[in-house]
Structure formats: C-alpha cells, structure tokens
Design an enzyme around this catalytic site. Structure first.
Site, mmCIF file in Angstrom:
data_model
loop_
_atom_site.group_PDB
_atom_site.id
_atom_site.type_symbol
_atom_site.label_atom_id
_atom_site.label_comp_id
_atom_site.label_asym_id
_atom_site.label_seq_id
_atom_site.Cartn_x
_atom_site.Cartn_y
_atom_site.Cartn_z
ATOM 1 C CG ASN A 1 -1.494 -1.098 6.726
ATOM 2 O OD1 ASN A 1 -1.934 -0.832 7.935
ATOM 3 N ND2 ASN A 1 -0.869 -1.911 6.266
ATOM 4 C CE LYS B 1 2.344 0.235 5.589
ATOM 5 N NZ LYS B 1 3.499 -0.633 4.743
ATOM 6 C CG HIS C 1 0.463 -5.998 6.016
ATOM 7 N ND1 HIS C 1 2.067 -5.904 6.193
ATOM 8 C CD2 HIS C 1 -0.194 -5.143 5.054
ATOM 9 C CE1 HIS C 1 2.076 -4.754 5.027
ATOM 10 N NE2 HIS C 1 0.660 -4.325 4.695
ATOM 11 C CD GLU D 1 4.691 -3.353 6.477
ATOM 12 O OE1 GLU D 1 3.752 -3.139 7.440
ATOM 13 O OE2 GLU D 1 4.852 -3.072 5.362
ATOM 14 C CD GLU E 1 -0.922 -5.348 0.562
ATOM 15 O OE1 GLU E 1 -1.274 -4.040 0.518
ATOM 16 O OE2 GLU E 1 -1.021 -5.750 1.849
ATOM 17 N N GLY F 1 5.389 -0.396 -0.408
ATOM 18 C CA GLY F 1 6.270 0.662 0.228
ATOM 19 C C GLY F 1 7.670 1.016 -0.613
ATOM 20 C CB SER G 1 3.719 1.386 -4.693
ATOM 21 O OG SER G 1 4.873 1.015 -4.195
HETATM 22 C C1 PEP Z 1 0.421 -1.741 2.562
HETATM 23 O O1 PEP Z 1 1.039 -1.484 3.531
HETATM 24 O O2 PEP Z 1 -0.251 -2.636 2.574
HETATM 25 C C2 PEP Z 1 0.849 -1.223 1.196
HETATM 26 C C3 PEP Z 1 0.428 -1.582 0.245
HETATM 27 O O3 PEP Z 1 1.892 -0.090 1.543
HETATM 28 P P1 PEP Z 1 2.085 0.992 0.224
HETATM 29 O O4 PEP Z 1 0.729 1.518 -0.312
HETATM 30 O O5 PEP Z 1 3.045 2.024 1.278
HETATM 31 O O6 PEP Z 1 2.915 0.199 -0.682
#
Ligand code: PEP
Length: 251
Positions: free
Chosen positions: A8, A10, A97, A99, A170, A176, A215
């Site tokens: 992803n 973003k 997601h 975000e 998630e 992040g 992460s």
């Molecule tokens: C994500 O954006 O879905 C995500 C899991 O980000 P990260 O891997 O940076 O934690």
C-alpha cells in the site's frame, strides 16, 4: 490458497518514482515468486498506469487502487469508479483503510457499500479492519472486528469467488509505528476473523484470505505469515522500496 503479499503506497510517489520502484521490484522477484504467492501493489491513482505497465505480463502480480467510489459514474467530483479503475488495469481495490476511516471519516456502512459495489463491478476487494489502541485497552478488539466485518461484508453478492474477498486485519496502533502486534495477538484476532467469516459465509470461509498489516518488515514477515490463519500481509512503509518489498514478497 495463494498467500497474498500486498503493498500500500498511500500518497507517496510521482509517476516516475512509482514506475522505477515497480520495475525494480519486478526485476528482483521475476522467476522467483512461488506458485502459491500473489503480489498486489496498491498505488495512488496518478501512478496506476505506470505501475500497471511494469506489472503487465508478470504472473501472479496485480494492480490495486487504494479506494473507490460506489457508483457507476456521475456528479461525484474527485471520486473514481470501479469501471475507471478496471480501465486503467486494476483488478483489486482496498476499502476501509484505517487512514480513510479516521482522517476522511468513512463509516463502516459506507465501506460496506464500497466492498459490495466493487465486487459487483468485477474488482477483488481488500477490506481493512482493526482496532485503535484505546479500543484494545478497553477490551473491545472482538467487538470492533465484529462490527467492521458485519457492516463491511453486508451486501457481498452471494456468488462471490472466495479469493476475491480479502480481509486485512490491521491494528491501528501497529500501522506506521514500528510496533508490530505480538504473535498471540495476531493469532487471536485472525482466529476471531475466521470464526466470524464462518458465520457469514459457511461455505467459503476457509478459502478466504486474511492478511495481517502493521509494521511488517523483511525481518518479521516470514514469522508472521507462518502463523495460523495468516494468509498474507498488507504492507505500507516497507513496500515503498523495491528491495525491501521484494524480500517481503519472497519471505
Ligand atoms: C498500511 O498502510 O496498511 C500499513 C500496514 O502500514 P505499515 O506497514 O507502514 O505499518
């Protein structure tokens, strides 16, 4: 069931950067991606065409949007339809997601509309779910997962192909932050998701993929995808670099 290794990106990368990263990734994984693995790159709208060109002809590598709007066409300024995404080569889209839920204010009901509309219009959908740290501390993990799955899968068409509906668990506090969920936490949450899928789709639940996101890095991916009910990963930060994501894809 193929493990799904999803990136992803973003709101990162202009077209040239996206093309270079996708080509670098393909060079690193070409001929090495096991038969039981699939790679998906979710890229910003402006980069979809160049990333799609880099992925073209690569077995088990697909293009995804990060979002969609649940209408065929019309006066929806700033939005993009599934047909437009398919026209540019997408076969997947993300929905819900964290975000988008937290920054844009998308509700679980609206996310459910997107999932259903995307599927009805020929896209495979990756439904993202997960609790905040406050919800976890309040003991509400299962309640949140239950609510987000119930609403997110509400209008899925009865004839859907099981591989076309993917759940990405998630935990928001792991996205992040560098703080990956513990193995027990992942096993417990994914087990609960599987149980819930069994209730909703008794005939297909075992063929539906559940991804972990939060992460994931080259150094922890292999352990994570070996856990019960983990059928792949959704990766943000560590997917922005071709070398790093190639290690994840091949882990
Ligand atoms: C994500 O954006 O879905 C995500 C899991 O980000 P990260 O891997 O940076 O934690």
């Amino acid at each position: 069931m193929k493990k799904l290794m999803a990136a992803n990106w973003k709101m990162y990368k202009n077209r040239a950067e996206a093309k270079a990263t996708a080509e670098d990734l393909i060079n690193r994984i070409a001929g090495k991606l096991p038969e039981d693995r699939e790679v998906v790159i979710a890229a910003p709208y402006t980069a979809l065409e160049s990333v799609g060109a880099a992925l073209a002809g690569q077995a088990r590598c697909s293009l995804s949007a990060e979002n969609l709007y649940p209408a065929e066409e019309g006066a929806y300024t700033g939005e993009i339809s599934p047909a437009m995404l398919k026209d540019v080569g997408c076969t997947y889209a993300l929905a819900g997601h964290s975000e988008r839920r937290s920054i844009i204010g998308e509700t679980s009901e609206f996310v459910g509309e997107k999932v259903a509309f995307g599927l009805k219009n020929g896209l495979a959908m990756i439904l993202c779910i997960g609790e905040t740290i406050e919800q976890r501390k309040a003991g509400e993990v299962q309640k949140v997962i239950d609510e987000q799955l119930e609403a997110g899968l509400k209008d899925v068409p009865a004839d859907f192909a099981p591989e076309s509906v993917v759940i990405a668990y998630e935990p928001v506090w792991a996205i992040g932050t560098g703080e990956v969920a513990g193995e027990d936490e992942i096993i417990e949450a994914h087990g609960f998701v599987r149980k819930k899928l069994k209730n909703i789709f008794p005939e297909k639940f075992n063929e539906m993929r559940i991804l972990y996101g939060g992460s994931v890095k080259p150094g922890n991916c292999a352990q994570i995808i070996a856990l019960d009910n983990v059928d792949g990963v959704l990766v943000g930060g560590a997917s922005l670099d071709g070398e790093s994501f190639s290690q994840i894809a091949l882990a």
